[in-house]
Design a protein around this motif. Structure first.
Motif, PDB file in Angstrom:
ATOM      1  N   LEU A  47      -2.539   0.462  -8.394  1.00 40.50           N
ATOM      2  CA  LEU A  47      -2.501  -0.789  -7.411  1.00 40.50           C
ATOM      3  C   LEU A  47      -3.839  -1.240  -6.970  1.00 40.50           C
ATOM      4  O   LEU A  47      -4.350  -2.301  -7.010  1.00 40.50           O
ATOM      5  N   VAL A  48      -4.759  -0.050  -6.386  1.00 41.00           N
ATOM      6  CA  VAL A  48      -6.021  -0.384  -5.978  1.00 41.00           C
ATOM      7  C   VAL A  48      -6.809  -0.730  -7.306  1.00 41.00           C
ATOM      8  O   VAL A  48      -7.945  -1.654  -7.026  1.00 41.00           O
ATOM      9  N   VAL A  49      -6.733  -0.342  -8.471  1.00 39.38           N
ATOM     10  CA  VAL A  49      -7.569  -0.909  -9.355  1.00 39.38           C
ATOM     11  C   VAL A  49      -7.319  -2.184  -9.813  1.00 39.38           C
ATOM     12  O   VAL A  49      -8.106  -3.010 -10.186  1.00 39.38           O
ATOM     13  N   LEU A 252       2.597  -7.090  -7.809  1.00 37.77           N
ATOM     14  CA  LEU A 252       4.124  -7.482  -7.882  1.00 37.77           C
ATOM     15  C   LEU A 252       4.843  -6.273  -7.824  1.00 37.77           C
ATOM     16  O   LEU A 252       5.895  -6.517  -7.195  1.00 37.77           O
ATOM     17  N   LEU A 253       4.619  -5.328  -8.604  1.00 37.82           N
ATOM     18  CA  LEU A 253       5.511  -4.104  -8.638  1.00 37.82           C
ATOM     19  C   LEU A 253       5.360  -3.290  -7.353  1.00 37.82           C
ATOM     20  O   LEU A 253       6.547  -3.100  -6.770  1.00 37.82           O
ATOM     21  N   SER A 254       4.259  -3.159  -6.795  1.00 40.67           N
ATOM     22  CA  SER A 254       4.285  -2.636  -5.486  1.00 40.67           C
ATOM     23  C   SER A 254       4.804  -3.459  -4.257  1.00 40.67           C
ATOM     24  O   SER A 254       5.688  -2.924  -3.449  1.00 40.67           O
ATOM     25  N   ALA A 255       4.672  -4.748  -4.442  1.00 51.64           N
ATOM     26  CA  ALA A 255       5.060  -5.617  -3.409  1.00 51.64           C
ATOM     27  C   ALA A 255       6.746  -5.874  -3.166  1.00 51.64           C
ATOM     28  O   ALA A 255       7.282  -5.794  -2.210  1.00 51.64           O
ATOM     29  N   PHE A 256       7.227  -5.813  -4.706  1.00 52.99           N
ATOM     30  CA  PHE A 256       8.627  -6.159  -4.680  1.00 52.99           C
ATOM     31  C   PHE A 256       9.524  -4.883  -5.162  1.00 52.99           C
ATOM     32  O   PHE A 256      10.721  -4.843  -5.065  1.00 52.99           O
ATOM     33  N   VAL A 262       4.988   1.232  -9.815  1.00 52.70           N
ATOM     34  CA  VAL A 262       3.525   1.215 -10.378  1.00 52.70           C
ATOM     35  C   VAL A 262       3.176   2.322 -11.375  1.00 52.70           C
ATOM     36  O   VAL A 262       2.636   2.195 -12.195  1.00 52.70           O
ATOM     37  N   ALA A 263       3.482   3.502 -10.740  1.00 56.47           N
ATOM     38  CA  ALA A 263       3.254   4.742 -11.480  1.00 56.47           C
ATOM     39  C   ALA A 263       3.693   5.017 -12.811  1.00 56.47           C
ATOM     40  O   ALA A 263       2.999   4.997 -13.930  1.00 56.47           O
TER      41      ALA A 263
END
Length: 520
Positions: A47-49, A252-256, A262-263
């Motif tokens: 996510l940070v990347v 988007l994966l992290s948010a929803f 994400v991993a």
């Protein structure tokens, strides 16, 4: 061998070594990460990347544009102009670095909206700040890499980067295994990245000593400045569009969904990226040859040559996509990361379908690039922005409002990619081949139909022959995903001009090899 050819060979070899080292370290590092740190931290890393990549859009394509502008003065040994361009580059990158730092700090209060996790927010901020510092510091030294590339000596950059990846990767693995410290591993990466950029900064100064000559002065021609501004604008549009299509999935994966999604997704993207670099991106290397072909042949000959390469594009992309469909979950779940890091087969099918859509037009893109048809009409350069916007809107609509989660995000990419396919087809058929574009769509859907049929048959056969032996299953999957598409394509296309063309080519290559063997 001429000096130019020698450097070209060295550049290719160093790029291969960089790619191999990066892939091996990436595989090992990902496995160690999941075992010792868990899926949430792996997801946080991805996510940070993505967030830092979003900030890098502020770079505006400056490096690429400056790189183009250096070719001529370097060739003409106009050192004053080279120095002036590099001084401009240095100033621009300092401003960009400061802007990235300021905007990156402003984003900190908004991180909780993107990060759905049980990880302490202070820890998340600490990780984010290390990544941000890494990105910002690079802008103050890394700009000299560009002149090394423009001088056709990119092997120097790649060799340094390969060494960096190996040393940093080994140290990070040791730190994670022994101390289980993600923060410490990031600090090590930060330190060695700075050292690597510093080394290349000094190396460039020694290779081009006039860069440090205070008595040398030069000016940038107005035409060169205008070209830099023009390229920056065009590349900025392309970078934004590309990020909206392929760079926002982690956010988007992290948010929803969550960081675990994400991993999991990062494992798939790593493997798919490696396979595509091995096979599908080969068309990028033949653009120059296509350009030479365009000069000495008429429209019909060019079109027939395109059909042959387009068929080869279909064969490569369908094979790699079918192999991925059959083996992705088997490899990730049983060999590499474990069953907790696999998506349902339906999600994998959408990911693989997106991969097929993205690379099935590589031949068409190579012809477009060779002909210089990036913007034959003023509005064309904005089509990429439309694609990026559609991807975001459709992904959010399906993931949030339609409650489809990860499927909605992946399907958003499927929908938006059709815009890219349609635009490339229209440009080539309208301006290069001068033919009706409907013939493209007939062939496109005909090829896709047999790719889907081959994929379905391959998956069903693999499941029916599946055993408890993992190694046997991997070998079985490779065989099935090659034999079934080969058989289907032979039955459907075996009498086509394109099929016979490549069979004759393979026969010719085999005959030449056998002759060389006999002579020895």
């Amino acid at each position: 061998m001429s000096n130019r050819k020698k450097m070209a060979v060295m550049n290719v070899f160093s790029a291969i070594m960089y790619y191999v080292a990066n892939s091996i370290i990436g595989f090992i590092n990902r496995k160690v990460f999941t075992v010792y740190l868990g899926s949430e931290l792996l997801g946080l890393n991805g996510l940070v990347v993505s967030v830092i990549s979003m900030l890098s859009l502020l770079e505006l394509g400056v490096a690429s544009s400056i790189g183009y502008s250096l070719y001529k003065p370097l060739e003409e040994k106009n050192y004053g102009e080279v120095k002036a361009i590099m001084q401009l580059f240095s100033r621009l990158y300092r401003y960009i670095g400061i802007a990235v730092a300021v905007i990156g700090l402003v984003l900190i209060p908004f991180l909780p909206f993107f990060v759905r996790t049980t990880i302490d927010q202070n820890y998340v901020i600490a990780v984010y700040l290390i990544f941000l510092l890494d990105a910002v510091l690079s802008y103050f030294m890394a700009y000299r890499r560009t002149i090394i590339v423009s001088a056709q000596k990119d092997y120097i950059n790649k060799n340094a980067d390969t060494f960096l990846y190996i040393v940093t990767g080994i140290l990070q693995i040791i730190i994670i295994c022994v101390w289980k410290s993600y923060i410490a591993s990031l600090i090590v990466k930060l330190i060695f990245t700075v050292l690597n950029n510093l080394y290349l900064y000094i190396k460039a100064g020694k290779m081009f000593p006039y860069l440090n000559d205070k008595n040398l002065h030069g000016e940038i021609e107005k035409e060169v400045k205008d070209k830099i501004v023009y390229n920056v604008k065009a590349l900025f549009v392309i970078k934004i569009a590309s990020y909206c299509v392929v760079g926002t999935d982690n956010i988007l994966l992290s948010a929803f969904a969550d960081l675990t999604a994400v991993a999991i997704y990062s494992g798939y993207t790593l493997i798919i990226g490696i396979i595509n670099n091995l096979f599908n991106r080969s068309f990028g290397y033949i653009t120059a040859n296509i350009g030479n072909y365009l000069i000495g042949h008429n429209k019909e000959e060019i079109y027939q040559f395109y059909n042959k390469l387009n068929f080869l594009n279909y064969l490569i992309t369908s094979y790699t996509s079918i192999a991925l469909l059959v083996l992705l979950n088997e490899f990730i779940g049983k060999v590499w990361l474990g069953e907790d890091y696999v998506f349902p087969m339906a999600a994998v099918a959408v990911l693989v379908f997106n991969n097929y859509l993205r690379f099935c037009t590589q031949a068409a893109e190579a012809f477009r690039s060779a002909a210089g048809l990036y913007s034959p009409k003023p509005f064309v350069k904005y089509i990429a922005l439309l694609e990026g916007g559609v991807n975001l809107v459709v992904s959010v609509a399906l993931a949030y409002f339609a409650k489809m989660g990860i499927y909605g995000i992946f399907l958003g990419t499927s929908v938006s990619t059709t815009i890219s396919i349609a635009s490339i087809a229209w440009i080539n058929y309208r301006f290069l081949f001068e033919k009706k574009v409907h013939s493209f769509y007939l062939k496109f859907f005909w090829y896709m139909l047999w790719a889907i049929i081959s994929g379905c048959v391959s998956v069903l056969l693999f499941k029916n022959l599946y055993t408890r032996n993992v190694l046997f299953n991997i070998i079985l999957g490779l065989v099935v995903s090659f034999v079934i598409p080969l058989g289907v394509n032979y039955l459907v296309f075996g009498r086509s001009v394109e099929w016979r063309y490549f069979i004759d080519m393979l026969k010719g290559i085999f005959h030449k090899v056998m002759q060389k063997v006999k002579k020895q």
